[in-house]
Design a protein around this motif. Structure first.
Motif, PDB file in Angstrom:
ATOM      1  N   LEU A   5       1.185  -0.974   0.391  1.00 41.65           N
ATOM      2  CA  LEU A   5       0.432   0.500   0.289  1.00 41.65           C
ATOM      3  C   LEU A   5       0.595   1.332  -0.182  1.00 41.65           C
ATOM      4  CD1 LEU A   5      -2.630   2.150   1.135  1.00 41.65           C
ATOM      5  CD2 LEU A   5      -2.843   1.329   2.525  1.00 41.65           C
ATOM      6  N   ASN A   6       0.838   2.483  -0.621  1.00 37.60           N
ATOM      7  CA  ASN A   6       1.133   3.245  -1.230  1.00 37.60           C
ATOM      8  C   ASN A   6       0.626   4.552  -0.994  1.00 37.60           C
ATOM      9  OD1 ASN A   6       4.372   2.294  -1.561  1.00 37.60           O
ATOM     10  ND2 ASN A   6       2.689   2.418  -3.231  1.00 37.60           N
ATOM     11  N   ILE A   7       1.069   5.883  -0.277  1.00 35.78           N
ATOM     12  CA  ILE A   7       0.088   6.664  -0.120  1.00 35.78           C
ATOM     13  C   ILE A   7       0.846   7.685  -1.711  1.00 35.78           C
ATOM     14  CG2 ILE A   7      -0.439   8.825   0.652  1.00 35.78           C
ATOM     15  CD1 ILE A   7      -0.545   6.934   3.562  1.00 35.78           C
ATOM     16  N   LYS A  39      -0.332   4.703 -12.040  1.00 39.75           N
ATOM     17  CA  LYS A  39      -0.623   3.685 -13.081  1.00 39.75           C
ATOM     18  C   LYS A  39      -0.221   2.498 -13.325  1.00 39.75           C
ATOM     19  CE  LYS A  39      -3.668   6.147 -16.890  1.00 39.75           C
ATOM     20  NZ  LYS A  39      -3.632   6.731 -17.872  1.00 39.75           N
ATOM     21  N   ALA A  40       1.798   2.872 -12.993  1.00 43.57           N
ATOM     22  CA  ALA A  40       3.185   2.062 -13.297  1.00 43.57           C
ATOM     23  C   ALA A  40       2.994   0.489 -13.181  1.00 43.57           C
ATOM     24  CB  ALA A  40       4.354   2.483 -13.105  1.00 43.57           C
ATOM     25  N   THR A  41       2.729  -0.219 -13.552  1.00 45.20           N
ATOM     26  CA  THR A  41       3.145  -1.652 -13.172  1.00 45.20           C
ATOM     27  C   THR A  41       4.163  -2.202 -13.295  1.00 45.20           C
ATOM     28  OG1 THR A  41       2.186  -2.609 -14.615  1.00 45.20           O
ATOM     29  CG2 THR A  41       0.786  -1.717 -12.675  1.00 45.20           C
ATOM     30  N   GLN A  47      -2.659  -4.601 -12.967  1.00 48.79           N
ATOM     31  CA  GLN A  47      -2.424  -3.348 -12.798  1.00 48.79           C
ATOM     32  C   GLN A  47      -2.827  -3.069 -11.348  1.00 48.79           C
ATOM     33  OE1 GLN A  47      -7.159  -1.743 -14.231  1.00 48.79           O
ATOM     34  NE2 GLN A  47      -8.040  -3.886 -13.367  1.00 48.79           N
ATOM     35  N   ASN A  48      -2.254  -1.469 -11.016  1.00 52.32           N
ATOM     36  CA  ASN A  48      -3.439  -1.484  -9.773  1.00 52.32           C
ATOM     37  C   ASN A  48      -4.839  -0.298  -9.346  1.00 52.32           C
ATOM     38  OD1 ASN A  48      -0.225  -1.272  -9.523  1.00 52.32           O
ATOM     39  ND2 ASN A  48       0.369   0.963 -10.141  1.00 52.32           N
ATOM     40  N   ALA A  49      -4.506  -0.747  -8.506  1.00 53.14           N
ATOM     41  CA  ALA A  49      -5.339  -0.514  -7.430  1.00 53.14           C
ATOM     42  C   ALA A  49      -5.561   1.184  -6.719  1.00 53.14           C
ATOM     43  CB  ALA A  49      -6.384  -1.490  -6.732  1.00 53.14           C
ATOM     44  N   SER A 119       0.534  -2.711  -6.741  1.00 57.69           N
ATOM     45  CA  SER A 119      -0.159  -2.647  -5.448  1.00 57.69           C
ATOM     46  C   SER A 119      -1.163  -1.689  -5.944  1.00 57.69           C
ATOM     47  CB  SER A 119       1.584  -2.298  -5.796  1.00 57.69           C
ATOM     48  OG  SER A 119       1.410  -0.337  -6.627  1.00 57.69           O
ATOM     49  N   VAL A 120      -1.706  -0.463  -4.352  1.00 57.55           N
ATOM     50  CA  VAL A 120      -2.782  -0.551  -4.053  1.00 57.55           C
ATOM     51  C   VAL A 120      -2.615   1.046  -3.907  1.00 57.55           C
ATOM     52  CG1 VAL A 120      -4.375  -0.321  -2.289  1.00 57.55           C
ATOM     53  CG2 VAL A 120      -3.989  -2.378  -3.355  1.00 57.55           C
TER      54      VAL A 120
END
Length: 193
Positions: A5-7, A39-41, A47-49, A119-120
């Motif tokens: 989880l990222n902010i 967006k980057a994966t 995809q990211n959430a 990732s989120v």
């Protein structure tokens, strides 16, 4: 897989992040950075959430909702209403998103889709950031520090910098950025284990 989880947030010198449901500044390049980062994966199969509160969802112009190329999760108390118990139809106000009644429910939904989601990203507002800061899954805070004061009515919750280390990322510029009369810099705080 361990959920990351990222902010991602932009805050001015008084920790302000918004006023009247909008950003207090217009920074085109910073918005491109937000889009690129969320967006980057690493895997082209995933995809990211993005997790946001209802007010953040409503602050996004209609033509950009849902945010393209990402799984959009909106946390709203409206999701608790009995007539929403079948969440396949979140209603026209949340079209294209998955509506959740809590931060935990949003994280659980992502957990159940780890084969699709890499990732989120918690993208706002203040209460979503607060829950993300307390989450066991928190990995990094991508903070755009706006080097100016703006009048704000919404603020970034404080966090203890001693629980993080500042890191660099080759895709994130190190130098101070300038757009118009506003300067800003990107900082990345990685949670210590």
């Amino acid at each position: 897989m361990s959920l990351r989880l990222n902010i991602i947030v932009a805050a001015c010198e008084n920790q302000g992040i918004g006023i009247n449901g909008e950003l207090p500044w217009r920074l085109r390049e910073e918005m491109k950075y937000f889009s690129r980062m969320t967006k980057a994966t690493k895997s082209s199969e995933k995809q990211n959430a993005v997790v946001m509160g209802r007010k953040t969802w409503e602050s996004i112009p209609d033509k950009f909702r849902p945010l393209p190329g990402r799984l959009n999760l909106v946390i709203s108390s409206r999701a608790k209403l009995p007539w929403r118990h079948i969440r396949r139809d979140p209603g026209p106000e949340f079209s294209g998103s998955t509506v959740c009644s809590s931060f935990k429910e949003a994280i659980d939904k992502v957990h159940s889709r780890t084969d699709e989601v890499e990732s989120v990203w918690a993208i706002g507002g203040s209460s979503i950031y607060e829950m993300a800061l307390e989450s066991e899954h928190l990995h990094r805070i991508y903070l755009t520090r706006i080097l100016k004061d703006f009048e704000c009515d919404t603020f970034l919750p404080s966090f203890d910098p001693k629980k993080f280390q500042i890191v660099t990322d080759p895709v994130v510029p190190n130098e101070v950025q300038q757009e118009g009369d506003i300067t800003y810099k990107y900082e990345i705080y990685e949670k210590l284990k």
